[in-house]
Design a protein around this motif. Structure first.
Motif, PDB file in Angstrom:
ATOM      1  N   CYS A   1       3.148   7.331   2.933  1.00  0.00           N
ATOM      2  CA  CYS A   1       2.851   6.473   4.072  1.00  0.00           C
ATOM      3  C   CYS A   1       2.222   5.193   3.528  1.00  0.00           C
ATOM      4  O   CYS A   1       1.242   5.257   2.781  1.00  0.00           O
ATOM      5  CB  CYS A   1       1.899   7.176   5.037  1.00  0.00           C
ATOM      6  SG  CYS A   1       1.501   6.226   6.524  1.00  0.00           S
ATOM      7  N   GLY A   2       2.786   4.045   3.876  1.00  0.00           N
ATOM      8  CA  GLY A   2       2.258   2.812   3.313  1.00  0.00           C
ATOM      9  C   GLY A   2       2.764   1.577   4.020  1.00  0.00           C
ATOM     10  O   GLY A   2       3.263   1.643   5.147  1.00  0.00           O
ATOM     11  N   VAL A   3       2.643   0.462   3.341  1.00  0.00           N
ATOM     12  CA  VAL A   3       3.019  -0.839   3.894  1.00  0.00           C
ATOM     13  C   VAL A   3       3.870  -1.570   2.856  1.00  0.00           C
ATOM     14  O   VAL A   3       3.539  -1.578   1.663  1.00  0.00           O
ATOM     15  CB  VAL A   3       1.767  -1.677   4.239  1.00  0.00           C
ATOM     16  CG1 VAL A   3       2.163  -3.066   4.727  1.00  0.00           C
ATOM     17  CG2 VAL A   3       0.925  -0.967   5.283  1.00  0.00           C
ATOM     18  N   VAL A   4       4.971  -2.185   3.313  1.00  0.00           N
ATOM     19  CA  VAL A   4       5.829  -2.973   2.436  1.00  0.00           C
ATOM     20  C   VAL A   4       5.944  -4.394   2.975  1.00  0.00           C
ATOM     21  O   VAL A   4       5.720  -4.651   4.165  1.00  0.00           O
ATOM     22  CB  VAL A   4       7.238  -2.357   2.311  1.00  0.00           C
ATOM     23  CG1 VAL A   4       7.173  -0.972   1.698  1.00  0.00           C
ATOM     24  CG2 VAL A   4       7.943  -2.322   3.649  1.00  0.00           C
ATOM     25  N   ARG A   5       6.283  -5.307   2.075  1.00  0.00           N
ATOM     26  CA  ARG A   5       6.548  -6.680   2.495  1.00  0.00           C
ATOM     27  C   ARG A   5       7.901  -6.725   3.199  1.00  0.00           C
ATOM     28  O   ARG A   5       8.868  -6.117   2.726  1.00  0.00           O
ATOM     29  CB  ARG A   5       6.558  -7.618   1.293  1.00  0.00           C
ATOM     30  CG  ARG A   5       5.233  -7.630   0.521  1.00  0.00           C
ATOM     31  CD  ARG A   5       5.285  -8.583  -0.667  1.00  0.00           C
ATOM     32  NE  ARG A   5       4.043  -8.517  -1.433  1.00  0.00           N
ATOM     33  CZ  ARG A   5       3.847  -7.707  -2.461  1.00  0.00           C
ATOM     34  NH1 ARG A   5       4.816  -6.895  -2.845  1.00  0.00           N
ATOM     35  NH2 ARG A   5       2.697  -7.701  -3.099  1.00  0.00           N
ATOM     36  N   ALA A   6       7.966  -7.449   4.314  1.00  0.00           N
ATOM     37  CA  ALA A   6       9.209  -7.566   5.080  1.00  0.00           C
ATOM     38  C   ALA A   6       9.328  -8.998   5.573  1.00  0.00           C
ATOM     39  O   ALA A   6       8.656  -9.391   6.540  1.00  0.00           O
ATOM     40  CB  ALA A   6       9.216  -6.591   6.254  1.00  0.00           C
ATOM     41  N   GLY A   7      10.157  -9.798   4.913  1.00  0.00           N
ATOM     42  CA  GLY A   7      10.270 -11.201   5.271  1.00  0.00           C
ATOM     43  C   GLY A   7       8.966 -11.922   5.047  1.00  0.00           C
ATOM     44  O   GLY A   7       8.385 -11.874   3.970  1.00  0.00           O
ATOM     45  N   ASP A   8       8.467 -12.541   6.107  1.00  0.00           N
ATOM     46  CA  ASP A   8       7.190 -13.246   6.012  1.00  0.00           C
ATOM     47  C   ASP A   8       6.013 -12.368   6.404  1.00  0.00           C
ATOM     48  O   ASP A   8       4.868 -12.834   6.437  1.00  0.00           O
ATOM     49  CB  ASP A   8       7.205 -14.493   6.917  1.00  0.00           C
ATOM     50  CG  ASP A   8       8.215 -15.533   6.440  1.00  0.00           C
ATOM     51  OD1 ASP A   8       8.474 -15.573   5.226  1.00  0.00           O
ATOM     52  OD2 ASP A   8       8.746 -16.264   7.296  1.00  0.00           O
TER      53      ASP A   8
ATOM     54  N   GLU B   1       0.851  -1.187   0.000  1.00  0.00           N
ATOM     55  CA  GLU B   1       0.000   0.000   0.000  1.00  0.00           C
ATOM     56  C   GLU B   1       0.889   1.239   0.000  1.00  0.00           C
ATOM     57  O   GLU B   1       1.976   1.228   0.573  1.00  0.00           O
ATOM     58  CB  GLU B   1      -0.898   0.052   1.248  1.00  0.00           C
ATOM     59  CG  GLU B   1      -1.728  -1.187   1.520  1.00  0.00           C
ATOM     60  CD  GLU B   1      -2.940  -1.277   0.621  1.00  0.00           C
ATOM     61  OE1 GLU B   1      -3.385  -0.225   0.128  1.00  0.00           O
ATOM     62  OE2 GLU B   1      -3.442  -2.394   0.436  1.00  0.00           O
ATOM     63  N   MET B   2       0.408   2.322  -0.648  1.00  0.00           N
ATOM     64  CA  MET B   2       1.099   3.601  -0.542  1.00  0.00           C
ATOM     65  C   MET B   2       0.114   4.737  -0.780  1.00  0.00           C
ATOM     66  O   MET B   2      -0.621   4.742  -1.757  1.00  0.00           O
ATOM     67  CB  MET B   2       2.250   3.725  -1.541  1.00  0.00           C
ATOM     68  CG  MET B   2       3.010   5.061  -1.459  1.00  0.00           C
ATOM     69  SD  MET B   2       3.748   5.395   0.171  1.00  0.00           S
ATOM     70  CE  MET B   2       5.041   4.146   0.239  1.00  0.00           C
ATOM     71  N   ARG B   3       0.086   5.671   0.159  1.00  0.00           N
ATOM     72  CA  ARG B   3      -0.676   6.907   0.013  1.00  0.00           C
ATOM     73  C   ARG B   3       0.334   8.046  -0.053  1.00  0.00           C
ATOM     74  O   ARG B   3       1.394   7.991   0.579  1.00  0.00           O
ATOM     75  CB  ARG B   3      -1.632   7.146   1.189  1.00  0.00           C
ATOM     76  CG  ARG B   3      -2.511   5.941   1.529  1.00  0.00           C
ATOM     77  CD  ARG B   3      -3.547   5.644   0.454  1.00  0.00           C
ATOM     78  NE  ARG B   3      -4.426   4.563   0.881  1.00  0.00           N
ATOM     79  CZ  ARG B   3      -4.234   3.280   0.606  1.00  0.00           C
ATOM     80  NH1 ARG B   3      -3.192   2.919  -0.134  1.00  0.00           N
ATOM     81  NH2 ARG B   3      -5.068   2.356   1.033  1.00  0.00           N
ATOM     82  N   GLY B   4      -0.006   9.095  -0.794  1.00  0.00           N
ATOM     83  CA  GLY B   4       0.928  10.198  -0.947  1.00  0.00           C
ATOM     84  C   GLY B   4       0.265  11.551  -0.798  1.00  0.00           C
ATOM     85  O   GLY B   4      -0.939  11.704  -1.030  1.00  0.00           O
TER      86      GLY B   4
END
Length: 351
Positions: free
Chosen positions: A101-108, A88-91
């Protein structure tokens, strides 16, 4: 960083003369800064606080898919550092900075991210990047002077230069201006209007059925429905409403002095925007169905301008009326064109 520290750090970065934007995260290029975020920070809280400070958010990525229309001028610097990682990403645009501001994949799992990136901010006395003035910028007089004296007031705006009357609707004028062949798109208006609790403007529905969602003159975004998140006004309205109604995030709305429209109430619903972050909305009052003036606000977070005109007339004047300041683009060398939007969630393109 906790929420307060994050907000202070972002404020310091977007302030003129803020520190150099060199990211310390491994593999990330220069031109932005990623900020450390505490696991205790809530994403919806940050969305609300950033919207308070920096205005209407932009949906750049949702559900792991990026908006394929995003450019350097519309938020690409917020996506570029996270190729293959973003969920996700909002700008938000603020002067010479993008706030993301958003969410990234990190490992599992997944991780909340906040970043500030460089932005080529439009000058208040110059047209958008890649364009040129046909006429010199106007002096600040009349209503514009009043706006400067009342920077947060809602104002009544005049249409500007009178246009010749013609025996056709404003929708038809937009079609003729762009030399567009109407598509005849169908939509389940009953379901859409049932969710909103009010009927939509008839000319907006005509515009959608003729064009679908997409981009006029490579710069004016028209929101339809079922066009992928980036051109779906309902999807964007739902996100804005959920942020606006979060009772734990204070009482100041991102569309202050208004609120985002909620069924049965009174408020703002966005139906368009520009590459330089101008916003075009309806002011909807469920108690007065069918009476939806246009509210517009420029990229610099200035006052709302209220127009007692239809959606299609406002759009036509934006595209064709050189005297329609501050929102008209006819003084730029952009041409009168239309490009359809994506057909699925960000055209089905994963990040």
């Amino acid at each position: 960083m906790d929420e307060r520290e994050l907000l202070e750090a972002v404020d310091s970065l977007v302030r003129p003369g803020g520190r150099e934007r060199v990211c310390g995260r491994s593999g990330h290029p220069a031109g932005h800064v990623c900020l450390a975020v505490s696991d205790a920070v809530n994403l919806s809280a940050l969305l609300r606080e950033f919207s308070r400070r920096y205005g209407q958010l932009r949906n750049l990525a949702m559900g792991g898919y990026a908006d394929p229309t995003v450019t350097e001028r519309t938020g690409l610097p917020l996506l570029a550092p996270f190729a293959g990682e973003l969920v996700e990403m909002r700008g938000w645009a603020s002067g010479s900075r993008w706030i993301g501001c958003g969410v990234v994949r990190a490992g599992d799992g997944e991780q909340l991210v906040v970043l500030v990136a460089e932005r080529a901010a439009p000058s208040p006395d110059a047209p958008p990047e890649g364009t040129s003035w046909v006429d010199p910028p106007p002096r600040v007089t009349g209503g514009d002077a009043r706006d400067a004296a009342q920077p947060r007031a809602e104002i009544e705006a005049e249409a500007g230069t009178e246009l010749p009357e013609a025996c056709c609707t404003w929708v038809q004028r937009v079609i003729e201006l762009t030399e567009w062949k109407p598509l005849g798109i169908s939509a389940d208006w009953a379901a859409i209007e049932g969710e909103l609790g009010v009927p939509l403007p008839a000319d907006y529905k005509e515009l959608y059925e003729a064009f679908g969602g997409g981009v006029f003159s490579d710069s004016v975004y028209f929101l339809g429905c079922d066009e992928g998140v980036s051109f779906d006004f309902l999807a964007q309205w739902r996100v804005a409403l959920s942020v606006d109604q979060d009772s734990g995030l204070g009482s100041v709305s991102a569309v202050d002095p208004h609120a985002v429209y909620a069924p049965g109430g009174k408020g703002v619903v966005a139906w368009g925007s520009t590459e330089w972050a101008d916003e075009y909305c309806w002011l909807i009052d469920a108690g007065r169905p069918g009476d939806y003036p246009v509210l517009a606000r420029s990229h610099d977070g200035g006052p709302w301008h209220r127009y007692a005109m239809s959606t299609s007339e406002f759009l036509y004047r934006v595209l064709a009326d050189a005297g329609f300041r501050p929102f008209g683009i006819a003084q730029y060398d952009l041409g009168a064109t239309f490009k359809p939007g994506s057909v699925g969630p960000f055209d089905g393109r994963p990040l």
